[in-house]
Design a protein around this motif. Structure first.
Motif, PDB file in Angstrom:
ATOM      1  N   VAL A 191       1.134  -1.158   0.079  1.00 11.31           N
ATOM      2  CA  VAL A 191      -0.105  -0.015   0.037  1.00 11.31           C
ATOM      3  C   VAL A 191       0.925   1.200   0.000  1.00 11.31           C
ATOM      4  O   VAL A 191       1.993   1.291   0.441  1.00 11.31           O
ATOM      5  CB  VAL A 191      -0.687  -0.072   1.376  1.00 11.31           C
ATOM      6  CG1 VAL A 191      -1.893  -0.974   1.297  1.00 11.31           C
ATOM      7  CG2 VAL A 191      -0.320  -0.203   2.505  1.00 11.31           C
ATOM      8  N   LEU A 192       0.358   2.304  -0.459  1.00 17.12           N
ATOM      9  CA  LEU A 192       0.877   3.801  -0.579  1.00 17.12           C
ATOM     10  C   LEU A 192       0.483   4.587   0.659  1.00 17.12           C
ATOM     11  O   LEU A 192      -0.810   4.867   0.588  1.00 17.12           O
ATOM     12  CB  LEU A 192       0.884   4.151  -1.903  1.00 17.12           C
ATOM     13  CG  LEU A 192       1.789   3.956  -2.924  1.00 17.12           C
ATOM     14  CD1 LEU A 192       1.609   2.579  -3.548  1.00 17.12           C
ATOM     15  CD2 LEU A 192       1.656   4.864  -4.320  1.00 17.12           C
ATOM     16  N   LEU A 193       1.268   4.943   1.504  1.00 15.65           N
ATOM     17  CA  LEU A 193       0.869   5.847   2.411  1.00 15.65           C
ATOM     18  C   LEU A 193       1.669   7.196   2.387  1.00 15.65           C
ATOM     19  O   LEU A 193       2.573   7.113   2.057  1.00 15.65           O
ATOM     20  CB  LEU A 193       1.094   5.278   4.054  1.00 15.65           C
ATOM     21  CG  LEU A 193       0.371   4.139   4.169  1.00 15.65           C
ATOM     22  CD1 LEU A 193       0.831   3.684   5.430  1.00 15.65           C
ATOM     23  CD2 LEU A 193      -1.010   4.027   4.085  1.00 15.65           C
ATOM     24  N   ALA A 194       0.707   8.300   2.469  1.00 14.09           N
ATOM     25  CA  ALA A 194       1.220   9.783   2.118  1.00 14.09           C
ATOM     26  C   ALA A 194       1.150  10.505   3.154  1.00 14.09           C
ATOM     27  O   ALA A 194       0.180  10.761   4.124  1.00 14.09           O
ATOM     28  CB  ALA A 194       0.513   9.980   1.031  1.00 14.09           C
ATOM     29  N   LEU A 318       5.270  13.502   0.621  1.00 20.23           N
ATOM     30  CA  LEU A 318       6.250  12.168   0.615  1.00 20.23           C
ATOM     31  C   LEU A 318       5.313  10.970   0.688  1.00 20.23           C
ATOM     32  O   LEU A 318       4.366  10.892   1.404  1.00 20.23           O
ATOM     33  CB  LEU A 318       7.056  12.406   1.947  1.00 20.23           C
ATOM     34  CG  LEU A 318       8.162  11.259   1.841  1.00 20.23           C
ATOM     35  CD1 LEU A 318       9.434  11.882   2.291  1.00 20.23           C
ATOM     36  CD2 LEU A 318       7.813  10.116   2.750  1.00 20.23           C
ATOM     37  N   VAL A 319       5.633  10.119  -0.165  1.00 19.17           N
ATOM     38  CA  VAL A 319       4.849   8.580  -0.196  1.00 19.17           C
ATOM     39  C   VAL A 319       5.772   7.665   0.236  1.00 19.17           C
ATOM     40  O   VAL A 319       7.002   7.385   0.053  1.00 19.17           O
ATOM     41  CB  VAL A 319       4.441   8.404  -1.639  1.00 19.17           C
ATOM     42  CG1 VAL A 319       3.961   7.019  -1.744  1.00 19.17           C
ATOM     43  CG2 VAL A 319       3.611   9.391  -2.130  1.00 19.17           C
ATOM     44  N   MET A 320       5.149   6.771   0.915  1.00 13.57           N
ATOM     45  CA  MET A 320       5.855   5.530   1.703  1.00 13.57           C
ATOM     46  C   MET A 320       5.245   4.103   1.153  1.00 13.57           C
ATOM     47  O   MET A 320       3.952   4.384   1.264  1.00 13.57           O
ATOM     48  CB  MET A 320       6.050   5.431   3.290  1.00 13.57           C
ATOM     49  CG  MET A 320       6.871   6.688   3.678  1.00 13.57           C
ATOM     50  SD  MET A 320       6.505   7.102   5.440  1.00 13.57           S
ATOM     51  CE  MET A 320       4.792   7.841   5.448  1.00 13.57           C
ATOM     52  N   VAL A 321       5.744   3.299   0.931  1.00 12.02           N
ATOM     53  CA  VAL A 321       5.363   1.901   0.654  1.00 12.02           C
ATOM     54  C   VAL A 321       5.461   0.906   1.610  1.00 12.02           C
ATOM     55  O   VAL A 321       6.738   0.737   2.087  1.00 12.02           O
ATOM     56  CB  VAL A 321       5.845   1.345  -0.885  1.00 12.02           C
ATOM     57  CG1 VAL A 321       5.401  -0.071  -1.134  1.00 12.02           C
ATOM     58  CG2 VAL A 321       5.699   2.277  -1.947  1.00 12.02           C
ATOM     59  N   VAL A 322       4.490   0.299   2.144  1.00  9.83           N
ATOM     60  CA  VAL A 322       4.657  -0.700   3.304  1.00  9.83           C
ATOM     61  C   VAL A 322       3.626  -1.712   2.846  1.00  9.83           C
ATOM     62  O   VAL A 322       2.753  -1.764   2.137  1.00  9.83           O
ATOM     63  CB  VAL A 322       4.080  -0.144   4.469  1.00  9.83           C
ATOM     64  CG1 VAL A 322       5.164   1.034   5.029  1.00  9.83           C
ATOM     65  CG2 VAL A 322       2.735   0.352   4.519  1.00  9.83           C
ATOM     66  N   ALA A 323       3.872  -3.151   3.585  1.00  7.25           N
ATOM     67  CA  ALA A 323       2.913  -4.118   3.299  1.00  7.25           C
ATOM     68  C   ALA A 323       1.876  -3.829   4.184  1.00  7.25           C
ATOM     69  O   ALA A 323       1.786  -3.006   5.176  1.00  7.25           O
ATOM     70  CB  ALA A 323       3.692  -5.286   3.926  1.00  7.25           C
ATOM     71  N   PRO A 324       0.775  -4.337   3.886  1.00  5.93           N
ATOM     72  CA  PRO A 324      -0.502  -4.088   4.401  1.00  5.93           C
ATOM     73  C   PRO A 324      -0.604  -4.252   5.894  1.00  5.93           C
ATOM     74  O   PRO A 324      -1.005  -3.542   6.943  1.00  5.93           O
ATOM     75  CB  PRO A 324      -1.681  -4.919   3.867  1.00  5.93           C
ATOM     76  CG  PRO A 324      -1.036  -5.166   2.309  1.00  5.93           C
ATOM     77  CD  PRO A 324       0.319  -5.125   2.527  1.00  5.93           C
ATOM     78  N   ALA A 325       0.218  -5.270   6.257  1.00  3.56           N
ATOM     79  CA  ALA A 325       0.407  -5.672   7.952  1.00  3.56           C
ATOM     80  C   ALA A 325       1.136  -4.580   8.525  1.00  3.56           C
ATOM     81  O   ALA A 325       1.162  -4.444  10.020  1.00  3.56           O
ATOM     82  CB  ALA A 325       0.914  -7.067   7.997  1.00  3.56           C
TER      83      ALA A 325
END
Length: 358
Positions: A191-194, A318-325
């Motif tokens: 997922v992309l979190l911003a 700024l955008v961060m990519v992480v696993a859904p967990a």
């Protein structure tokens, strides 16, 4: 045969460096004005004072915290946002912009910023303006634990138009080699979190000035219905610095797979820079609130969404990519940073480093 004729010009007064347009005393006065601000940023690792030929920074204590330290560097400038500062005759925040523009570019690799060097160029040096620029720079450095170890002030008549300034910075940081964030483990389903932006930050100002000042006929003192401040104030809103919340997330062992600082090229050009070859992004328009200044520019220029998202950050800083967990832990870790809300703006899908707006 023609004759070579030597021409002589009578010099009636001394032609010195100041007569050529370079005022050495003004340069010295600028240094006197900024000395206290600059040295207020120094950590104990800084071994040299202001005015030397170079800056020395002791790495021994820092290196002891790393198994395999890697230097990370980046260079950036504030672009034509400086022209808005000139129109407003307001130079106290543009230095902050420089610190944010440079440091955000290395924290996305997982690096901790250590030092900053600046370069200020103009046609005629005004010590009071230099003082304001550097004060803003120094304040941002102190807040983010960065040492402003040196800089260059270049007075270049004939190169710059009257009243013009150029501002550039070089940041240096450090990261553990096996903890550098390079996006290699990003996979479809992440997922992309911003973090939101505060406005244009330091990119897209050539188009913004064209739209507001030429197409719209506005002045920096104009008030647009959608903006709570004057147009000039909105355009000068400082670039957000994401160093502290990002480094906090990393210190809490949140596994961030990739990050992108949304700068020149907007979302469409910057998101692919963090993706591996087999991944693309589906991004939801408006998932992170689009600020009114972007809507105003889109209306003025009758611009399609693609052009807007390829030029501006559209409210995403700024955008961060992480696993859904990892999302729940990330949100919990940010409770101490209420000024940095987190927005879910999309997901990683299979593809070839492209961005689809949905």
């Amino acid at each position: 045969m023609g004759k070579w004729i030597k021409r002589e010009v009578a010099v009636t007064k001394t032609v010195d460096y100041k007569a050529a347009g370079v005022d050495i005393e003004a340069g010295n006065e600028a240094v006197r004005r900024i000395k206290q601000s600059v040295e207020s940023t120094f950590s104990s690792q800084v071994l040299t004072s202001l005015g030397g030929f170079g800056a020395m920074y002791d790495l021994k204590a820092i290196a002891e915290h790393y198994r395999h330290p890697v230097l990370v560097q980046s260079i950036d400038g504030v672009g034509t946002k400086m022209m808005v500062a000139k129109l407003m005759q307001c130079f106290d925040t543009i230095g902050r912009d420089l610190v944010s523009a440079t440091t955000n570019d290395i924290i996305v690799l997982g690096a901790t910023p250590l030092t900053l060097l600046d370069y200020i160029a103009n046609d005629k040096l005004h010590p009071a303006v230099i003082e304001k620029i550097v004060e803003g720079m120094a304040a941002a450095c102190r807040e983010n634990h960065i040492s402003l170890v040196g800089g260059e002030t270049a007075e270049m008549p004939g190169t710059y138009l009257p009243g013009e300034y150029d501002l550039v910075g070089v940041v240096t940081g450090v990261v553990e080699k096996d903890q550098a964030i390079l996006g290699h483990d990003i996979v479809p389903g992440d997922v992309l979190l911003a973090f939101p932006s505060s406005g244009l930050h330091t990119n897209g100002y050539s188009l913004a000035r064209k739209l507001f000042f030429d197409v719209g006929g506005y002045q920096v003192t104009s008030r647009l219905p959608a903006l709570p401040v004057t147009l000039g104030e909105a355009l000068l809103t400082p670039h957000v610095n994401y160093t502290l919340p990002v480094l906090h997330l990393l210190s809490q062992k949140i596994h961030i797979k990739g990050m992108a600082h949304i700068t020149g090229g907007g979302l469409l050009e910057n998101l692919p820079r963090m993706l591996p070859a087999n991944c693309a992004v589906d991004m939801v328009r408006g998932a992170c609130p689009v600020l009114p200044i972007f809507d105003a520019m889109q209306r003025l220029g009758q611009l399609p969404d693609e052009e807007m998202y390829r030029t501006f950050n559209m409210g995403v800083g700024l955008v961060m990519v992480v696993a859904p967990a990892s999302v729940t832990a990330m949100r919990a870790a940010l409770t101490h940073f209420p000024l940095f809300p987190l927005y879910d703006i999309g997901q990683v899908v299979s593809g070839q480093r492209t961005v689809r707006l949905i």
